[in-house]
Scaffold this motif. Sequence first.
Motif, PDB file in Angstrom:
ATOM      1  N   SER A 134       0.802  -1.224   0.000  1.00  0.00           N
ATOM      2  CA  SER A 134       0.000   0.000   0.000  1.00  0.00           C
ATOM      3  C   SER A 134       0.840   1.283   0.000  1.00  0.00           C
ATOM      4  O   SER A 134       0.294   2.372  -0.037  1.00  0.00           O
ATOM      5  CB  SER A 134      -0.978   0.007   1.186  1.00  0.00           C
ATOM      6  N   CYS A 135       2.162   1.158   0.028  1.00  0.00           N
ATOM      7  CA  CYS A 135       3.058   2.318   0.028  1.00  0.00           C
ATOM      8  C   CYS A 135       3.359   2.806  -1.389  1.00  0.00           C
ATOM      9  O   CYS A 135       3.555   2.008  -2.297  1.00  0.00           O
ATOM     10  CB  CYS A 135       4.392   1.970   0.672  1.00  0.00           C
ATOM     11  N   VAL A 136       3.440   4.109  -1.548  1.00  0.00           N
ATOM     12  CA  VAL A 136       3.961   4.683  -2.781  1.00  0.00           C
ATOM     13  C   VAL A 136       5.483   4.548  -2.751  1.00  0.00           C
ATOM     14  O   VAL A 136       6.110   4.130  -3.716  1.00  0.00           O
ATOM     15  CB  VAL A 136       3.540   6.159  -2.938  1.00  0.00           C
ATOM     16  N   VAL A 137       6.078   4.893  -1.603  1.00  0.00           N
ATOM     17  CA  VAL A 137       7.512   4.727  -1.377  1.00  0.00           C
ATOM     18  C   VAL A 137       7.656   3.942  -0.080  1.00  0.00           C
ATOM     19  O   VAL A 137       7.185   4.370   0.966  1.00  0.00           O
ATOM     20  CB  VAL A 137       8.225   6.098  -1.262  1.00  0.00           C
ATOM     21  N   TYR A 138       8.296   2.790  -0.142  1.00  0.00           N
ATOM     22  CA  TYR A 138       8.391   1.890   1.015  1.00  0.00           C
ATOM     23  C   TYR A 138       9.650   2.131   1.847  1.00  0.00           C
ATOM     24  O   TYR A 138       9.964   1.353   2.730  1.00  0.00           O
ATOM     25  CB  TYR A 138       8.341   0.443   0.509  1.00  0.00           C
ATOM     26  N   GLY A 139      10.343   3.237   1.655  1.00  0.00           N
ATOM     27  CA  GLY A 139      11.616   3.504   2.316  1.00  0.00           C
ATOM     28  C   GLY A 139      11.608   3.362   3.829  1.00  0.00           C
ATOM     29  O   GLY A 139      12.255   2.484   4.392  1.00  0.00           O
ATOM     30  N   MET A 140      10.916   4.237   4.533  1.00  0.00           N
ATOM     31  CA  MET A 140      10.935   4.218   5.982  1.00  0.00           C
ATOM     32  C   MET A 140      10.249   2.980   6.545  1.00  0.00           C
ATOM     33  O   MET A 140      10.793   2.335   7.454  1.00  0.00           O
ATOM     34  CB  MET A 140      10.318   5.497   6.570  1.00  0.00           C
ATOM     35  N   PRO A 141       9.072   2.585   6.040  1.00  0.00           N
ATOM     36  CA  PRO A 141       8.484   1.360   6.588  1.00  0.00           C
ATOM     37  C   PRO A 141       9.402   0.144   6.418  1.00  0.00           C
ATOM     38  O   PRO A 141       9.491  -0.692   7.314  1.00  0.00           O
ATOM     39  CB  PRO A 141       7.184   1.197   5.801  1.00  0.00           C
ATOM     40  N   ARG A 142      10.092   0.037   5.292  1.00  0.00           N
ATOM     41  CA  ARG A 142      11.014  -1.088   5.080  1.00  0.00           C
ATOM     42  C   ARG A 142      12.097  -1.078   6.151  1.00  0.00           C
ATOM     43  O   ARG A 142      12.437  -2.114   6.712  1.00  0.00           O
ATOM     44  CB  ARG A 142      11.655  -1.022   3.698  1.00  0.00           C
ATOM     45  N   GLU A 143      12.640   0.096   6.446  1.00  0.00           N
ATOM     46  CA  GLU A 143      13.677   0.193   7.476  1.00  0.00           C
ATOM     47  C   GLU A 143      13.116  -0.175   8.842  1.00  0.00           C
ATOM     48  O   GLU A 143      13.787  -0.838   9.638  1.00  0.00           O
ATOM     49  CB  GLU A 143      14.291   1.595   7.493  1.00  0.00           C
ATOM     50  N   ALA A 144      11.899   0.234   9.128  1.00  0.00           N
ATOM     51  CA  ALA A 144      11.261  -0.112  10.402  1.00  0.00           C
ATOM     52  C   ALA A 144      11.082  -1.619  10.522  1.00  0.00           C
ATOM     53  O   ALA A 144      11.338  -2.200  11.579  1.00  0.00           O
ATOM     54  CB  ALA A 144       9.918   0.604  10.534  1.00  0.00           C
ATOM     55  N   VAL A 145      10.662  -2.249   9.450  1.00  0.00           N
ATOM     56  CA  VAL A 145      10.483  -3.700   9.454  1.00  0.00           C
ATOM     57  C   VAL A 145      11.839  -4.387   9.647  1.00  0.00           C
ATOM     58  O   VAL A 145      11.962  -5.328  10.438  1.00  0.00           O
ATOM     59  CB  VAL A 145       9.785  -4.170   8.156  1.00  0.00           C
ATOM     60  N   LYS A 146      12.861  -3.910   8.938  1.00  0.00           N
ATOM     61  CA  LYS A 146      14.199  -4.504   9.065  1.00  0.00           C
ATOM     62  C   LYS A 146      14.737  -4.388  10.491  1.00  0.00           C
ATOM     63  O   LYS A 146      15.409  -5.290  10.974  1.00  0.00           O
ATOM     64  CB  LYS A 146      15.175  -3.850   8.078  1.00  0.00           C
ATOM     65  N   LEU A 147      14.415  -3.294  11.166  1.00  0.00           N
ATOM     66  CA  LEU A 147      14.884  -3.082  12.543  1.00  0.00           C
ATOM     67  C   LEU A 147      13.990  -3.770  13.583  1.00  0.00           C
ATOM     68  O   LEU A 147      14.269  -3.697  14.770  1.00  0.00           O
ATOM     69  CB  LEU A 147      14.928  -1.582  12.863  1.00  0.00           C
ATOM     70  N   ASP A 148      12.899  -4.398  13.139  1.00  0.00           N
ATOM     71  CA  ASP A 148      11.889  -4.979  14.033  1.00  0.00           C
ATOM     72  C   ASP A 148      11.301  -3.897  14.938  1.00  0.00           C
ATOM     73  O   ASP A 148      11.026  -4.112  16.120  1.00  0.00           O
ATOM     74  CB  ASP A 148      12.465  -6.128  14.861  1.00  0.00           C
ATOM     75  N   ALA A 149      11.094  -2.713  14.357  1.00  0.00           N
ATOM     76  CA  ALA A 149      10.559  -1.580  15.113  1.00  0.00           C
ATOM     77  C   ALA A 149       9.038  -1.543  15.110  1.00  0.00           C
ATOM     78  O   ALA A 149       8.445  -0.785  15.866  1.00  0.00           O
ATOM     79  CB  ALA A 149      11.101  -0.274  14.538  1.00  0.00           C
ATOM     80  N   ALA A 150       8.414  -2.348  14.268  1.00  0.00           N
ATOM     81  CA  ALA A 150       6.950  -2.337  14.159  1.00  0.00           C
ATOM     82  C   ALA A 150       6.350  -3.497  14.937  1.00  0.00           C
ATOM     83  O   ALA A 150       6.740  -4.653  14.751  1.00  0.00           O
ATOM     84  CB  ALA A 150       6.533  -2.430  12.695  1.00  0.00           C
ATOM     85  N   SER A 151       5.392  -3.183  15.799  1.00  0.00           N
ATOM     86  CA  SER A 151       4.652  -4.235  16.491  1.00  0.00           C
ATOM     87  C   SER A 151       3.766  -4.983  15.511  1.00  0.00           C
ATOM     88  O   SER A 151       3.521  -6.177  15.671  1.00  0.00           O
ATOM     89  CB  SER A 151       3.779  -3.635  17.597  1.00  0.00           C
ATOM     90  N   THR A 152       3.278  -4.261  14.509  1.00  0.00           N
ATOM     91  CA  THR A 152       2.458  -4.866  13.460  1.00  0.00           C
ATOM     92  C   THR A 152       2.675  -4.108  12.156  1.00  0.00           C
ATOM     93  O   THR A 152       3.097  -2.959  12.166  1.00  0.00           O
ATOM     94  CB  THR A 152       0.963  -4.889  13.855  1.00  0.00           C
ATOM     95  N   ILE A 153       2.373  -4.765  11.051  1.00  0.00           N
ATOM     96  CA  ILE A 153       2.511  -4.190   9.715  1.00  0.00           C
ATOM     97  C   ILE A 153       1.163  -4.330   9.025  1.00  0.00           C
ATOM     98  O   ILE A 153       0.629  -5.443   8.929  1.00  0.00           O
ATOM     99  CB  ILE A 153       3.597  -4.928   8.909  1.00  0.00           C
ATOM    100  N   LEU A 154       0.613  -3.203   8.564  1.00  0.00           N
ATOM    101  CA  LEU A 154      -0.737  -3.210   7.998  1.00  0.00           C
ATOM    102  C   LEU A 154      -0.820  -2.369   6.731  1.00  0.00           C
ATOM    103  O   LEU A 154      -0.064  -1.406   6.567  1.00  0.00           O
ATOM    104  CB  LEU A 154      -1.726  -2.617   9.008  1.00  0.00           C
ATOM    105  N   PRO A 155      -1.811  -2.688   5.871  1.00  0.00           N
ATOM    106  CA  PRO A 155      -2.090  -1.808   4.738  1.00  0.00           C
ATOM    107  C   PRO A 155      -2.609  -0.464   5.259  1.00  0.00           C
ATOM    108  O   PRO A 155      -3.275  -0.408   6.307  1.00  0.00           O
ATOM    109  CB  PRO A 155      -3.189  -2.528   3.959  1.00  0.00           C
ATOM    110  N   LEU A 156      -2.330   0.587   4.529  1.00  0.00           N
ATOM    111  CA  LEU A 156      -2.740   1.928   4.951  1.00  0.00           C
ATOM    112  C   LEU A 156      -4.215   1.995   5.313  1.00  0.00           C
ATOM    113  O   LEU A 156      -4.589   2.561   6.337  1.00  0.00           O
ATOM    114  CB  LEU A 156      -2.416   2.938   3.847  1.00  0.00           C
ATOM    115  N   GLN A 157      -5.064   1.384   4.492  1.00  0.00           N
ATOM    116  CA  GLN A 157      -6.507   1.487   4.715  1.00  0.00           C
ATOM    117  C   GLN A 157      -6.967   0.762   5.986  1.00  0.00           C
ATOM    118  O   GLN A 157      -8.095   0.970   6.431  1.00  0.00           O
ATOM    119  CB  GLN A 157      -7.291   0.979   3.498  1.00  0.00           C
ATOM    120  N   ASP A 158      -6.127  -0.051   6.606  1.00  0.00           N
ATOM    121  CA  ASP A 158      -6.519  -0.784   7.815  1.00  0.00           C
ATOM    122  C   ASP A 158      -5.974  -0.177   9.104  1.00  0.00           C
ATOM    123  O   ASP A 158      -6.376  -0.575  10.192  1.00  0.00           O
ATOM    124  CB  ASP A 158      -6.041  -2.234   7.726  1.00  0.00           C
ATOM    125  N   ILE A 159      -5.075   0.782   9.001  1.00  0.00           N
ATOM    126  CA  ILE A 159      -4.400   1.291  10.190  1.00  0.00           C
ATOM    127  C   ILE A 159      -5.354   2.006  11.146  1.00  0.00           C
ATOM    128  O   ILE A 159      -5.366   1.726  12.345  1.00  0.00           O
ATOM    129  CB  ILE A 159      -3.202   2.184   9.810  1.00  0.00           C
TER     130      ILE A 159
END
Length: 65
Positions: A27-52
């Motif tokens: 759901s990202c136009v640019v996945y830059g920061m979310p990708r880094e967050a996922v790589k760092l295990d900084a996200a408790s959950t990962i969701l499509p924009l429309q579900d957040i």
Amino acid sequence: GMGDDGAKGLLEMKEAGAYTIAQDEKSCVVYGMPREAVKLDAASTILPLQDIANHIIQRVKSRLS
């Protein structure tokens, strides 16, 4: 952020006890920061924009019950 600056901040928040959410790649136009967050295990959950928003509302409701 477009790189890891925001992701590092998100990780600090998670490590301090915050519940964190990253937008999914599809759901990202640019996945830059979310990708880094996922790589760092900084996200408790990962969701499509429309579900957040609904996810946040449901978590708050469940905590109030």
